[in-house]
Design an enzyme around this catalytic site. Structure first.
Site, PDB file in Angstrom:
ATOM      1  N   CYS A   1      50.707  33.984  19.164  1.00 26.34           N
ATOM      2  CA  CYS A   1      50.297  34.585  20.435  1.00 26.34           C
ATOM      3  C   CYS A   1      51.562  35.112  21.110  1.00 26.34           C
ATOM      4  O   CYS A   1      52.676  34.847  20.646  1.00 26.34           O
ATOM      5  CB  CYS A   1      49.629  33.539  21.305  1.00 26.34           C
ATOM      6  SG  CYS A   1      50.751  32.183  21.660  1.00 26.34           S
TER       7      CYS A   1
ATOM      8  N   HIS B   1      55.625  25.701  25.295  1.00 27.23           N
ATOM      9  CA  HIS B   1      54.811  24.656  25.940  1.00 27.23           C
ATOM     10  C   HIS B   1      55.302  24.283  27.335  1.00 27.23           C
ATOM     11  O   HIS B   1      54.557  23.721  28.123  1.00 27.23           O
ATOM     12  CB  HIS B   1      54.917  23.349  25.146  1.00 27.23           C
ATOM     13  CG  HIS B   1      54.229  23.365  23.837  1.00 27.23           C
ATOM     14  ND1 HIS B   1      53.046  23.997  23.629  1.00 27.23           N
ATOM     15  CD2 HIS B   1      54.549  22.766  22.661  1.00 27.23           C
ATOM     16  CE1 HIS B   1      52.677  23.802  22.373  1.00 27.23           C
ATOM     17  NE2 HIS B   1      53.565  23.069  21.765  1.00 27.23           N
TER      18      HIS B   1
ATOM     19  N   GLU C   1      52.378  20.265  26.186  1.00 27.37           N
ATOM     20  CA  GLU C   1      52.121  21.123  27.359  1.00 27.37           C
ATOM     21  C   GLU C   1      51.543  20.301  28.502  1.00 27.37           C
ATOM     22  O   GLU C   1      51.938  20.465  29.664  1.00 27.37           O
ATOM     23  CB  GLU C   1      51.157  22.265  26.982  1.00 27.37           C
ATOM     24  CG  GLU C   1      50.903  23.199  28.155  1.00 27.37           C
ATOM     25  CD  GLU C   1      49.709  24.117  27.941  1.00 27.37           C
ATOM     26  OE1 GLU C   1      49.621  24.761  26.882  1.00 27.37           O
ATOM     27  OE2 GLU C   1      48.855  24.171  28.856  1.00 27.37           O
TER      28      GLU C   1
ATOM     29  N   CYS D   1      44.245  30.269  28.396  1.00 26.93           N
ATOM     30  CA  CYS D   1      44.861  31.580  28.204  1.00 26.93           C
ATOM     31  C   CYS D   1      43.918  32.505  27.439  1.00 26.93           C
ATOM     32  O   CYS D   1      43.177  32.060  26.564  1.00 26.93           O
ATOM     33  CB  CYS D   1      46.175  31.320  27.498  1.00 26.93           C
ATOM     34  SG  CYS D   1      46.665  32.484  26.333  1.00 26.93           S
TER      35      CYS D   1
ATOM     36  N   SER E   1      47.317  21.717  18.142  1.00 32.47           N
ATOM     37  CA  SER E   1      46.004  21.414  18.722  1.00 32.47           C
ATOM     38  C   SER E   1      45.125  22.658  18.765  1.00 32.47           C
ATOM     39  O   SER E   1      43.913  22.577  18.591  1.00 32.47           O
ATOM     40  CB  SER E   1      46.149  20.764  20.094  1.00 32.47           C
ATOM     41  OG  SER E   1      46.299  21.706  21.093  1.00 32.47           O
ATOM     42  N   ASN E   2      45.718  23.847  18.977  1.00 37.26           N
ATOM     43  CA  ASN E   2      44.853  25.037  19.026  1.00 37.26           C
ATOM     44  C   ASN E   2      44.263  25.341  17.654  1.00 37.26           C
ATOM     45  O   ASN E   2      43.141  25.812  17.543  1.00 37.26           O
ATOM     46  CB  ASN E   2      45.587  26.222  19.674  1.00 37.26           C
ATOM     47  CG  ASN E   2      46.537  26.917  18.739  1.00 37.26           C
ATOM     48  OD1 ASN E   2      46.129  27.782  17.987  1.00 37.26           O
ATOM     49  ND2 ASN E   2      47.803  26.541  18.764  1.00 37.26           N
TER      50      ASN E   2
HETATM   51 FE1  SF4 Z   1      50.348  31.438  23.698  1.00 38.01          FE
HETATM   52 FE2  SF4 Z   1      49.974  29.289  25.194  1.00 38.01          FE
HETATM   53 FE3  SF4 Z   1      51.218  31.410  26.190  1.00 38.01          FE
HETATM   54 FE4  SF4 Z   1      48.636  31.563  25.671  1.00 38.01          FE
HETATM   55  S1  SF4 Z   1      49.617  30.228  27.155  1.00 38.01           S
HETATM   56  S2  SF4 Z   1      50.167  33.117  25.191  1.00 38.01           S
HETATM   57  S3  SF4 Z   1      48.455  30.277  23.870  1.00 38.01           S
HETATM   58  S4  SF4 Z   1      51.934  30.111  24.539  1.00 38.01           S
END
Ligand code: SF4
Length: 287
Positions: free
Chosen positions: A14, A77, A130, A196, A225-226
């Site tokens: 991401c 995180h 996180e 997000c 975890s994702n």
């Molecule tokens: Fe990636 Fe987490 Fe940022 Fe979303 S919040 S862009 S999942 S690092």
């Protein structure tokens, strides 16, 4: 019979993870000792490559306090306010804060709302880096709710007002369900859905692909975890969902009889691993 591969467009790094990883590689160009606070991502290949290039990992505040002259990178995180202070107090450290801006936004909400007197509830997985970091921005700690049972049995003073936020990678549907439970139980909650978009889009697309696939492949680390959530979502739609880290984890027979194979990947899976799996599945007639 040829296999049709349906690749998720929202798969792999991401924005926040890509940014953090790039920042480590950029820092390497500058030379000097480089440390990350925890592994930069949940991916052994990338972490192994960085280790081979000399990037070291620190895990505790004591280690941070004792660091020699170096660059220290905070991963996407994020970390607690206390850890940020420990970093700032060690004059040897040049800090590159790669905390994802979406996570920084949560820290800001939690800090400001708790300063105003609200109690903080984080819907997410206790113990996840996180979530631990986010707790550390609340004035006096935070409640963490990670399961329906925890939402059902949540018990705290109803005289307080609560601000509810989410771990960025939390399951969107569960977040809504848990919030509904809290409301039903009569808690005065102001809710900020901080999941997000990258996560939401990835989960939604994975679900749609899994519903059409004979076999669904989720590429990611067990520590991510994702990725684990993606697997859970896909498994509901497609019984033959496989959770792998790389092409080597595919076994003979895994794709037997499959015409449509879906592929998605967690936020810490590099693009080349996704491509490798895709090519292998497409050509892997022996599987
Ligand atoms: Fe990636 Fe987490 Fe940022 Fe979303 S919040 S862009 S999942 S690092």
């Amino acid at each position: 019979m040829s296999i049709q591969v349906i690749n998720a467009k929202n798969a792999g790094f991401c924005f926040g993870v890509e940014r953090a990883v790039n920042q480590v590689y950029e820092a390497l160009q500058g030379g000097g000792p480089i440390y990350t606070y925890g592994p930069i991502i949940h991916n052994e290949t990338v972490v192994g490559d960085l280790a081979a290039k000399g990037v070291r990992i620190v895990e505790t505040e004591e280690e941070i306090a004792a660091l020699p002259v170096c660059t220290l990178i905070v991963r996407s995180h994020g970390v607690s306010k206390q850890v940020m202070q420990t970093i700032a107090e060690n004059a040897n450290i040049t800090c590159i804060d790669a905390t994802c801006p979406f996570v920084q936004r949560i820290h800001k909400i939690v800090e400001e709302e708790s300063e105003k007197g609200a109690k903080i509830i984080i819907i997410g997985n206790a113990g996840h880096a996180e979530v631990e970091g986010t707790i550390g921005w609340a004035k006096d700690g935070a409640f963490v709710i990670g399961t329906e049972e925890e939402a059902q049995t949540f018990s705290a003073s109803k005289d307080n007002s609560y601000t509810v936020v989410a771990q960025t990678t939390f399951h969107a549907r569960k977040f809504e369900d848990f919030v509904a439970i809290l409301h039903k139980k009569g808690y005065n909650c102001s809710v900020v859905n901080t999941i997000c978009n990258a996560t939401h889009d990835r989960q939604q697309e994975a679900k749609e692909i899994a519903a059409r696939a004979d076999v669904m492949i989720v590429i990611g680390s067990e520590n991510s975890s994702n990725s684990a959530k993606l697997f859970e979502i896909c498994r509901k739609e497609c019984q033959r969902t496989l959770f792998i880290q790389s092409r080597e984890d595919l076994r003979p027979g895994d794709l037997e009889g499959a015409e449509n194979v879906g592929i998605t990947a967690g936020a810490s899976t590099p693009r080349d691993i996704i491509e490798e799996v895709t090519v292998y599945v497409r050509n892997g007639t022996k599987l």
